[in-house]
Design an enzyme around this catalytic site. Structure first.
Site, PDB file in Angstrom:
ATOM      1  N   ASP A  30       0.963  -1.197  -0.053  1.00 37.20           N
ATOM      2  CA  ASP A  30      -0.078  -0.029  -0.178  1.00 37.20           C
ATOM      3  C   ASP A  30       0.927   1.269   0.053  1.00 37.20           C
ATOM      4  O   ASP A  30       2.068   1.203   0.552  1.00 37.20           O
ATOM      5  CB  ASP A  30      -0.919   0.040   1.368  1.00 37.20           C
ATOM      6  CG  ASP A  30      -2.047   0.932   1.068  1.00 37.20           C
ATOM      7  OD1 ASP A  30      -3.139   0.563   0.483  1.00 37.20           O
ATOM      8  OD2 ASP A  30      -1.721   2.186   1.496  1.00 37.20           O
ATOM      9  N   ASP A  56       3.804   2.293  -4.039  1.00 38.75           N
ATOM     10  CA  ASP A  56       2.800   3.331  -4.833  1.00 38.75           C
ATOM     11  C   ASP A  56       2.885   2.970  -6.523  1.00 38.75           C
ATOM     12  O   ASP A  56       3.987   3.123  -6.968  1.00 38.75           O
ATOM     13  CB  ASP A  56       3.377   4.741  -4.489  1.00 38.75           C
ATOM     14  CG  ASP A  56       2.250   5.921  -5.473  1.00 38.75           C
ATOM     15  OD1 ASP A  56       1.573   5.437  -6.218  1.00 38.75           O
ATOM     16  OD2 ASP A  56       2.533   6.831  -4.765  1.00 38.75           O
ATOM     17  N   VAL A  57       1.532   2.650  -6.947  1.00 33.93           N
ATOM     18  CA  VAL A  57       1.618   1.902  -8.349  1.00 33.93           C
ATOM     19  C   VAL A  57       1.880   3.079  -9.179  1.00 33.93           C
ATOM     20  O   VAL A  57       2.299   2.881 -10.380  1.00 33.93           O
ATOM     21  CB  VAL A  57       0.421   1.677  -8.370  1.00 33.93           C
ATOM     22  CG1 VAL A  57      -0.092   0.363  -7.682  1.00 33.93           C
ATOM     23  CG2 VAL A  57      -0.699   2.579  -8.358  1.00 33.93           C
ATOM     24  N   ASN A  81      -4.932  -4.512  -7.202  1.00 35.58           N
ATOM     25  CA  ASN A  81      -6.090  -4.297  -6.523  1.00 35.58           C
ATOM     26  C   ASN A  81      -6.389  -2.662  -6.202  1.00 35.58           C
ATOM     27  O   ASN A  81      -7.451  -2.190  -5.683  1.00 35.58           O
ATOM     28  CB  ASN A  81      -6.214  -5.101  -5.189  1.00 35.58           C
ATOM     29  CG  ASN A  81      -7.256  -4.766  -4.461  1.00 35.58           C
ATOM     30  OD1 ASN A  81      -8.359  -5.168  -4.572  1.00 35.58           O
ATOM     31  ND2 ASN A  81      -6.942  -3.949  -3.392  1.00 35.58           N
ATOM     32  N   TYR A 146     -13.753   6.775 -12.766  1.00 37.61           N
ATOM     33  CA  TYR A 146     -13.718   5.439 -12.413  1.00 37.61           C
ATOM     34  C   TYR A 146     -14.162   4.540 -13.293  1.00 37.61           C
ATOM     35  O   TYR A 146     -13.490   3.210 -13.884  1.00 37.61           O
ATOM     36  CB  TYR A 146     -14.495   5.522 -11.022  1.00 37.61           C
ATOM     37  CG  TYR A 146     -14.542   3.856 -10.319  1.00 37.61           C
ATOM     38  CD1 TYR A 146     -13.517   3.777  -9.418  1.00 37.61           C
ATOM     39  CD2 TYR A 146     -15.558   2.972 -10.764  1.00 37.61           C
ATOM     40  CE1 TYR A 146     -13.642   2.365  -8.672  1.00 37.61           C
ATOM     41  CE2 TYR A 146     -15.567   1.672 -10.009  1.00 37.61           C
ATOM     42  CZ  TYR A 146     -14.489   1.690  -9.213  1.00 37.61           C
ATOM     43  OH  TYR A 146     -14.561   0.346  -8.442  1.00 37.61           O
ATOM     44  N   LYS A 150     -11.789   1.771 -15.044  1.00 34.75           N
ATOM     45  CA  LYS A 150     -12.170   0.183 -15.120  1.00 34.75           C
ATOM     46  C   LYS A 150     -12.561  -0.339 -16.469  1.00 34.75           C
ATOM     47  O   LYS A 150     -12.185  -1.533 -16.716  1.00 34.75           O
ATOM     48  CB  LYS A 150     -13.271  -0.016 -14.122  1.00 34.75           C
ATOM     49  CG  LYS A 150     -13.076   0.328 -12.705  1.00 34.75           C
ATOM     50  CD  LYS A 150     -11.755  -0.521 -12.198  1.00 34.75           C
ATOM     51  CE  LYS A 150     -11.821  -0.327 -10.484  1.00 34.75           C
ATOM     52  NZ  LYS A 150     -10.738  -1.239 -10.148  1.00 34.75           N
TER      53      LYS A 150
END
Length: 251
Positions: A30, A56-57, A81, A146, A150
């Site tokens: 995370d 951190d992505v 995720n 969002y 997605k």
């Protein structure tokens, strides 16, 4: 197997870690050091041993470290995720917030996947599982960033699945309806207070309105599906949107 999960300090990611930890080597990550440490401690109290990493992505240094980890210590399973939400009409949506959602939920998974693929190819094994949403398939008002992220996640997964089809690597996206998490329960409470209606009304007339089965998806359902996709009977399931939505998209 060695499993790396992003956004795993709570909710779906943490629940998947708990489910997998007894049989696999799990690394939870995370962007918040405090949150991931707390999650590790919580899981330890439940008898689950996991490694914890601040990650951190969207950070190039962290992504380089992930590549190094995959090359040197192997990552068999990547679970993308990490996610955030922000709800506004498009004309009121701050551009920087819109970009942040795209970065976390679309660019981030692309870059984490990019980081682990060379090692997965070298090992001729890999399972990449994206946590998408029913909003990977349908839209809801006021969630433009969002929904865009997605939807894009499905396109990303399909494309990369074709690119690595010659290897024993699969890439799939879970598309759940509303999942019973603390975050969703907080949203229920907030909407009930804002509209001065009972929480049961928020649940039945707003959140579950589109789901014919009228019940939240349990984290255990997602975790069980992840475990199946990791297993030998799913080796030819790839590039798929796997929908757990109580019938939402049947209409």
């Amino acid at each position: 197997m060695r499993v790396f999960i992003t956004g795993a300090s709570s909710g779906i990611g943490k629940g998947i870690a708990q489910h997998l930890a007894p049989d696999h080597e799990v690394i939870i990550s995370d962007c918040s050091a405090a949150a991931i440490k707390q999650a590790q401690q919580d899981l330890k109290r439940q008898g689950c041993h996991v490694e914890a990493q601040v990650f951190d992505v969207c950070d190039a240094t962290d992504l380089a470290q992930l590549r190094k980890m995959a090359d040197e210590n192997r990552i068999d399973v990547l679970i993308n995720n990490a996610g955030i939400q922000y709800v506004k009409p498009l004309e009121e949506f701050p551009p920087e917030k819109w970009q942040q959602l795209i970065n976390v939920m679309l660019v981030g998974p692309a870059m984490t996947t990019r980081a682990v693929l060379p090692a997965m190819k070298a090992n001729n094994f890999g399972r990449i599982i994206n946590i998408g949403s029913v909003h990977s398939l349908v839209a809801s008002a006021y969630k433009s960033a969002y929904v865009a992220a997605k939807h894009g996640l499905l396109g990303l997964a399909k494309t990369v699945a074709l690119e690595v089809a010659a290897a024993n690597i699969t890439i799939n996206t879970l598309c759940p309806g509303y999942v019973d998490t603390d975050m969703v329960r907080d949203q229920i409470k907030q909407q009930a207070e804002a509209h001065q209606i009972p929480e049961s009304t928020v649940i039945n007339d707003i959140m579950l309105k589109s789901m014919p089965k009228k019940e939240f998806i349990e984290i255990s359902e997602l975790a069980g599906t992840v475990a199946f996709l990791m297993g030998p009977y799913a080796k030819n399931i790839t590039a798929q949107a796997i929908t757990l939505d109580g019938g939402w998209t049947a209409r």
